[in-house]
Design a protein around this motif. Structure first.
Motif, mmCIF file in Angstrom:
data_model
loop_
_atom_site.group_PDB
_atom_site.id
_atom_site.type_symbol
_atom_site.label_atom_id
_atom_site.label_comp_id
_atom_site.label_asym_id
_atom_site.label_seq_id
_atom_site.Cartn_x
_atom_site.Cartn_y
_atom_site.Cartn_z
ATOM 1 N N LYS A 1 -6.964 15.267 7.789
ATOM 2 C CA LYS A 1 -8.327 15.081 7.256
ATOM 3 C C LYS A 1 -8.715 13.633 7.029
ATOM 4 N N PHE A 2 -7.975 12.700 7.614
ATOM 5 C CA PHE A 2 -8.339 11.283 7.560
ATOM 6 C C PHE A 2 -8.375 10.737 6.136
ATOM 7 N N ASN A 3 -7.515 11.279 5.262
ATOM 8 C CA ASN A 3 -7.378 10.695 3.935
ATOM 9 C C ASN A 3 -5.960 10.892 3.437
ATOM 10 N N ALA A 4 -5.517 9.982 2.596
ATOM 11 C CA ALA A 4 -4.114 9.949 2.192
ATOM 12 C C ALA A 4 -3.707 11.171 1.388
ATOM 13 N N GLU A 5 -4.576 11.644 0.509
ATOM 14 C CA GLU A 5 -4.207 12.781 -0.343
ATOM 15 C C GLU A 5 -3.882 14.013 0.491
ATOM 16 N N ASP A 6 -4.795 14.373 1.389
ATOM 17 C CA ASP A 6 -4.541 15.524 2.253
ATOM 18 C C ASP A 6 -3.417 15.229 3.241
ATOM 19 N N GLY A 7 -3.333 13.983 3.687
ATOM 20 C CA GLY A 7 -2.314 13.620 4.643
ATOM 21 C C GLY A 7 -0.912 13.720 4.074
ATOM 22 N N VAL A 8 -0.709 13.211 2.865
ATOM 23 C CA VAL A 8 0.603 13.303 2.222
ATOM 24 C C VAL A 8 0.961 14.763 1.994
ATOM 25 N N ARG A 9 -0.015 15.555 1.599
ATOM 26 C CA ARG A 9 0.223 16.988 1.395
ATOM 27 C C ARG A 9 0.658 17.649 2.710
ATOM 28 N N ALA A 10 0.020 17.260 3.815
ATOM 29 C CA ALA A 10 0.359 17.834 5.120
ATOM 30 C C ALA A 10 1.776 17.445 5.542
ATOM 31 N N ILE B 1 7.401 14.073 13.183
ATOM 32 C CA ILE B 1 5.991 14.278 12.863
ATOM 33 C C ILE B 1 5.189 13.163 13.518
ATOM 34 N N VAL B 2 4.138 13.531 14.224
ATOM 35 C CA VAL B 2 3.315 12.544 14.922
ATOM 36 C C VAL B 2 1.862 12.693 14.495
ATOM 37 N N GLY B 3 1.161 11.562 14.383
ATOM 38 C CA GLY B 3 -0.279 11.630 14.198
ATOM 39 C C GLY B 3 -0.899 11.076 12.948
ATOM 40 N N PRO B 4 -0.144 10.655 11.910
ATOM 41 C CA PRO B 4 -0.811 10.196 10.689
ATOM 42 C C PRO B 4 -1.662 8.946 10.915
ATOM 43 N N THR B 5 -2.823 8.907 10.270
ATOM 44 C CA THR B 5 -3.627 7.690 10.266
ATOM 45 C C THR B 5 -3.057 6.723 9.225
ATOM 46 N N SER B 6 -3.629 5.556 9.136
ATOM 47 C CA SER B 6 -3.004 4.451 8.399
ATOM 48 C C SER B 6 -2.633 4.778 6.960
ATOM 49 N N SER B 7 -3.574 5.337 6.190
ATOM 50 C CA SER B 7 -3.295 5.559 4.767
ATOM 51 C C SER B 7 -2.163 6.559 4.580
ATOM 52 N N THR B 8 -2.161 7.620 5.364
ATOM 53 C CA THR B 8 -1.088 8.614 5.283
ATOM 54 C C THR B 8 0.230 8.028 5.769
ATOM 55 N N MET C 1 1.298 4.940 5.773
ATOM 56 C CA MET C 1 1.862 4.026 4.791
ATOM 57 C C MET C 1 2.404 4.765 3.574
ATOM 58 N N ALA C 2 1.737 5.843 3.187
ATOM 59 C CA ALA C 2 2.145 6.581 1.991
ATOM 60 C C ALA C 2 3.389 7.429 2.207
ATOM 61 N N THR C 3 3.786 7.624 3.462
ATOM 62 C CA THR C 3 4.920 8.509 3.747
ATOM 63 C C THR C 3 6.106 7.786 4.391
ATOM 64 N N LEU C 4 6.071 6.468 4.430
ATOM 65 C CA LEU C 4 7.162 5.721 5.055
ATOM 66 C C LEU C 4 8.498 5.975 4.364
ATOM 67 N N SER C 5 8.522 5.862 3.043
ATOM 68 C CA SER C 5 9.776 6.073 2.321
ATOM 69 C C SER C 5 10.199 7.531 2.370
ATOM 70 N N GLN C 6 9.216 8.442 2.389
ATOM 71 C CA GLN C 6 9.526 9.863 2.492
ATOM 72 C C GLN C 6 10.224 10.175 3.814
ATOM 73 N N PRO D 1 13.899 2.620 9.989
ATOM 74 C CA PRO D 1 14.304 3.196 11.282
ATOM 75 C C PRO D 1 13.678 4.547 11.610
ATOM 76 N N TYR D 2 13.137 5.236 10.611
ATOM 77 C CA TYR D 2 12.581 6.568 10.846
ATOM 78 C C TYR D 2 11.078 6.551 11.115
ATOM 79 N N THR D 3 10.470 5.383 11.149
ATOM 80 C CA THR D 3 9.036 5.289 11.391
ATOM 81 C C THR D 3 8.769 4.366 12.571
ATOM 82 N N PHE D 4 7.779 4.722 13.392
ATOM 83 C CA PHE D 4 7.416 3.861 14.504
ATOM 84 C C PHE D 4 5.968 4.109 14.899
#
Length: 423
Positions: A87-96, A109-116, A118-123, A147-150
Motif C-alpha cells: 500500500k505504499f506506506n511503511a505501516e502497512d508495509g511492515v505489517r505485510a 521477499i521482493v517488492g518493498p518501497t523505500s519506507s518499508t 528501510m523499516a524491515t532491514l534489521s528484521q 547481507p540479507y537485503t539487496f
C-alpha cells in the motif's frame, strides 16, 4: 549451524540436533528443505496509484516462480508465491512483511518501497530472510544494509544526476523544480539541484506542493514565472496529471522534464501527448542484452504474447526481474531455497569470473553442473557492490510522435564515475 525453520501447519516434529552433532533427517518440508515447499513473498504496492510499480513485481515473480517449478524447483523444493499489498506506506508495509515472515514462513521477499524497505532491514537479518527492492533508491540504505537485503536500483543520487547530465548536455542553462512533499520527490529533486549547479546550471525556482490539492495552478505559475529553460516535475501520478493539465489549459509556455515515476504512458494518456511533445523523462532502462529477451520469454510463457510483452515494458520490470532471478540463482547455488542461501551466494552468481549467463535457464543449468556463473540482467550487468546495490543502466526518454522513446543511455558505470567526479 543453520537450522531450517519449519512451516506452520505443514510440520509437526521439529528437527533435533543430537549430542553427537548428527542431525535427524526427515523432519519436515518447510523452510527450503529438499522436496518441500518454500514461500517467495511479494510485499509491493498492489493498489492505489503506486500499483503501476508494484503490479509488475507481482506478475513477474509469479511468472519466474512458475517457470522454475516446471524445471523441478530449487534442489527439489517447490516454490509458492504469497502476495501482500504494501500500500505504499511503511505501516502497512511492515505489517505485510511481518506476516509473510512469521505466518507464511517466506524465505525471500521482493517488492518493498523505500519506507518499508528501510523499516524491515534489521528484521530481514534477524529472521534470516532475504528482502529485495527493485525501486528503493533511498540514499540512507547504504548505511544500514546487511547481507540479507539487496536492491537492483541505484540511489536517488543517480536519478538526480542522470536528469542533470541530460538537461545540461541539451543546453538547458536555467531550471525550475516543482516537487511533491514526499520522500522520493524531495530526495531526487535535491540531488538534481546539487548536480545541476555543479555542472554549471542555475536553479531559478524551487516550488513544493502537497498531493490532494484542489488546484495546483499557483505552484505551476510560481515555477514558470522566472521563465526557466525547463521545469522539472517530481511527484506521483495523482497530482502530476492535474498539474500538467492546468499548465496546458493556462497556455503557459515552457518545457517539461519528469521524474522516473512519471516516465510512462499513463501521463501521456491522461493529459494528452500533444501537449508534451519533446518533454524529457528518465528511468532505469533495460540494457541491450539477451537477458531482455529471456525476461520477455518467461512472461509470454505465463501470460501470452500481448500481456507478457506489456508487462516487460513496465518501468520497474527489468529491475524486478533481475531482483527475483538473482535471488533464485543464489538459492540454486547454495543448494537450498532459503534466505541464507541468498545472503551467502548473491555475489557468487553475479560477479565476474564465472561464465556469463543471460537467462534464468542458462544460469540454473550451469549451476546444476557445479559451474560458476556471472548473471547479466535485463537492467544491466547486475554487479552488486559492498552494500548489495546493483546499479542499472539509465535511459533518457523523450516524447517523440506522442510516445516515450529512449533517446540516450548512460551506463551505471558512467553515472557512478560522474558522481565521484562531481563530489
Amino acid at each position: 549451524m543453520k537450522v531450517l525453520r519449519t512451516t506452520a501447519g505443514k510440520v509437526s516434529v521439529a528437527c533435533v540436533v543430537m549430542a553427537t552433532g548428527a542431525v535427524l533427517t526427515g523432519c519436515g518440508n518447510g523452510g527450503g528443505a529438499s522436496g518441500g515447499t518454500t514461500v517467495i513473498g511479494v510485499a509491493a504496492p498492489l493498489s492505489g496509484e503506486a500499483a503501476v510499480f508494484g503490479g509488475p513485481v507481482d506478475s513477474i515473480t509469479r511468472a519466474v516462480v512458475n517457470h522454475v517449478n516446471k524445471r523441478g524447483g530449487i534442489n527439489g523444493t517447490t516454490l509458492e508465491v504469497v502476495s501482500e499489498d504494501e500500500k505504499f506506506n511503511a505501516e502497512d508495509g511492515v505489517r505485510a512483511v511481518t506476516k509473510l515472515i512469521n505466518k507464511d514462513d517466506a524465505q525471500f521477499i521482493v517488492g518493498p518501497t523505500s519506507s518499508t524497505f528501510m523499516a524491515t532491514l534489521s528484521q530481514a537479518e534477524r529472521s534470516e530472510v532475504a528482502i529485495a527492492s527493485p525501486y528503493s533508491g533511498i540514499v540512507e540504505y547504504d548505511d544500514q544494509a546487511n547481507p540479507y537485503t539487496f536492491r537492483t536500483i541505484g540511489p536517488d543520487t543517480f536519478d538526480g544526476l542522470a536528469v542533470a547530465k541530460n538537461i545540461w548536455d541539451n543546453g538547458i542553462k536555467t531550471l525550475s523544480i516543482l516537487y511533491e512533499n514526499s520522500d522520493s520527490a524531495r530526495s531526487t529533486s535535491s540531488w538534481l539541484e546539487d548536480y545541476y549547479t555543479k555542472l554549471g546550471g542555475k536553479v531559478v525556482a524551487k516550488v513544493a506542493f502537497n498531493g490532494g490539492q484542489s488546484s495546483y495552478l499557483p505552484e505551476v505559475r510560481s515555477a514558470f514565472e522566472p521563465q526557466p529553460d525547463m521545469v522539472f516535475l517530481a511527484g506521483s501520478v495523482e497530482p502530476a496529471v492535474p498539474i500538467v493539465r492546468e499548465w496546458a489549459r493556462s497556455g503557459l509556455p515552457g518545457k517539461w522534464a519528469f521524474i522516473a515515476e512519471l516516465t510512462f504512458p499513463v501521463l501521456l494518456d491522461e493529459v494528452g501527448a500533444q501537449y508534451l511533445e519533446g518533454a524529457y523523462g528518465q528511468s532505469a532502462v533495460a540494457a541491450d542484452s539477451p537477458s531482455v529477451a529471456g525476461m520477455r520469454d518467461v512472461l509470454v510463457e505465463e501470460y501470452g504474447v500481448e500481456q507478457g510483452a506489456a508487462i516487460a515494458q513496465q518501468p520497474t520490470a527489468a529491475m524486478a526481474y533481475d531482483a527475483i532471478v538473482s535471488g533464485l540463482l543464489a538459492m540454486a547455488a547454495g543448494g537450498e531455497a532459503t534466505g541464507t542461501a541468498i545472503a551467502e551466494n548473491l555475489h557468487n552468481v553475479t560477479e565476474s569470473g564465472g561464465t556469463p549467463v543471460f537467462s534464468l535457464d542458462e544460469g540454473l543449468d550451469l549451476l546444476a553442473r557445479d559451474e560458476t556463473i556471472d548473471y547479466h540482467g535485463a537492467s544491466g550487468p547486475v554487479n552488486f557492490n559492498s552494500t548489495n546495490t546493483a546499479v542499472p543502466d539509465y535511459g533518457i526518454y523523450q516524447v517523440v510522435d506522442g510516445k516515450w522513446q529512449v533517446v540516450k543511455r548512460y551506463t551505471g558505470t558512467e553515472i557512478n564515475d560522474l558522481a565521484e567526479e562531481l563530489q
